[in-house]
Design an enzyme around this catalytic site. Structure first.
Site, short mmCIF file in Angstrom:
data_model
loop_
_atom_site.label_atom_id
_atom_site.label_comp_id
_atom_site.label_asym_id
_atom_site.label_seq_id
_atom_site.Cartn_x
_atom_site.Cartn_y
_atom_site.Cartn_z
N ASN A 10 98.16 119.62 70.57
CA ASN A 10 97.46 120.52 71.49
C ASN A 10 97.75 120.11 72.94
O ASN A 10 96.86 120.06 73.78
CB ASN A 10 95.96 120.54 71.21
CG ASN A 10 95.26 121.72 71.87
OD1 ASN A 10 95.89 122.70 72.24
ND2 ASN A 10 93.96 121.62 72.04
N GLU A 36 102.84 121.75 68.91
CA GLU A 36 102.20 122.18 70.16
C GLU A 36 102.34 121.12 71.26
O GLU A 36 101.36 120.63 71.81
CB GLU A 36 100.72 122.55 69.93
CG GLU A 36 100.55 123.93 69.35
CD GLU A 36 99.20 124.55 69.68
OE1 GLU A 36 99.14 125.36 70.63
OE2 GLU A 36 98.21 124.24 68.98
N ASP A 152 101.99 122.17 61.17
CA ASP A 152 100.76 122.92 61.30
C ASP A 152 101.08 124.30 60.76
O ASP A 152 101.72 125.11 61.43
CB ASP A 152 100.31 122.97 62.76
CG ASP A 152 99.08 123.86 62.97
OD1 ASP A 152 98.60 124.46 61.97
OD2 ASP A 152 98.61 123.97 64.11
N HIS A 256 93.16 118.76 66.30
CA HIS A 256 93.67 118.44 64.98
C HIS A 256 93.60 116.93 64.76
O HIS A 256 93.61 116.15 65.73
CB HIS A 256 95.14 118.86 64.84
CG HIS A 256 95.35 120.34 64.82
ND1 HIS A 256 95.73 121.03 63.70
CD2 HIS A 256 95.26 121.27 65.82
CE1 HIS A 256 95.86 122.32 63.99
NE2 HIS A 256 95.58 122.49 65.27
#
Length: 267
Positions: A10, A36, A152, A256
């Site tokens: 993220n 990400e 993911d 996550h």
């Protein structure tokens, strides 16, 4: 033992500011697949190219601050493939494959980030197009080499993979079509299957302890209202070498949690 971790960061700048590099140095994975990244090559240069003595290899999105995947490794790959040949999705920075080939074997470690459809129908349709493209790609790779895909996936496969499965059956990430895609991929005898969900091989009945993602809304993390979206997906020969798994829920580097598997494997 070969220690392999998958983690949706993220944002690499955010995750490193929250201590992910120190955690990597402590847990000492041989490879960590990240998703990400949310950065471009210029952002990574001279700062995030190496983390905890691991060399990074990346696929960046064309759009700034969006998507992006990488693999950090302490072993030198024989080849690095960026993108999987998609006219639509390679621009989004969703796939990097590191090959560790020898005269005796062909082996790949892959980091991938599947699209999310949670923002609306347009992105959900894009997610379906990605799934339609990505399945035959994985079957081609499976026909040529052994691999572990850390990703993911943005899909919870079974009711035990999310807290509130009944109320999420019409929501992206738990739609029947998405779950059917996973079922086909993991089918043991279907010609379009044969891939192994490594975590489920080791923990076939885990529920609350299996979650890897929590919404930032409400008290989802505090109440463990989570989803299992992050996977190790492997060819059977490599899946058979998996010995232990762990989902780290200490410091929160991201929305996550890192998923780590130890394989009885030498690169």
């Amino acid at each position: 033992m070969f220690r392999l971790t998958s983690l949706n960061l993220n944002g690499i700048r955010s995750a490193t500011s929250k201590g992910v590099e120190n955690w990597m140095a402590t847990t000492q994975p041989d490879c960590i697949c990240v998703q990400e990244v949310k950065a471009q090559a210029a952002d990574v240069a001279h700062r995030f190219e190496r983390l905890a003595d691991l060399q990074g290899h990346f696929h960046f999105a064309e759009k700034k601050g969006y998507s992006g995947v990488g693999v950090y490794t302490r072993h030198e790959p024989s080849d690095v493939l960026v993108g999987y040949g998609s006219a639509e999705f390679d621009a989004e920075g969703r796939y990097v494959e590191l090959r560790f080939d020898t005269p005796a074997r062909k082996l790949s470690i892959i980091s991938a980030y599947f699209p999310s459809g949670s923002s609306g129908d347009e992105r959900q349709q894009a997610k379906f197009r990605f799934l339609d493209e990505f399945h035959p790609h994985l079957m081609r790779v499976k026909g040529e080499r052994e691999f572990i895909l850390c990703a993911d996936v943005n899909i919870a496969h079974q009711p035990i993979d999310l807290k509130n499965w009944r109320s999420n059956q019409k929501n992206s990430g738990f739609l029947p079509e998405e779950r059917a895609w996973m079922t086909k991929l993991l089918h043991k005898s279907d010609a379009g299957g044969g891939i192994v969900d490594v975590y489920r091989q080791l923990q076939p009945a885990a529920t609350d302890s299996a979650y890897t993602w929590w919404s930032n809304r409400g008290q989802a993390y505090a109440n463990n209202v989570g989803w299992r979206l992050d996977y190790h997906l492997a060819t059977p020969e490599l899946a058979a070498l998996a010995r232990t798994e762990s989902i780290y829920k200490g410091e929160k580097f991201s929305d996550h949690a890192p998923v780590t598997v130890d394989y009885e494997l030498c690169l």
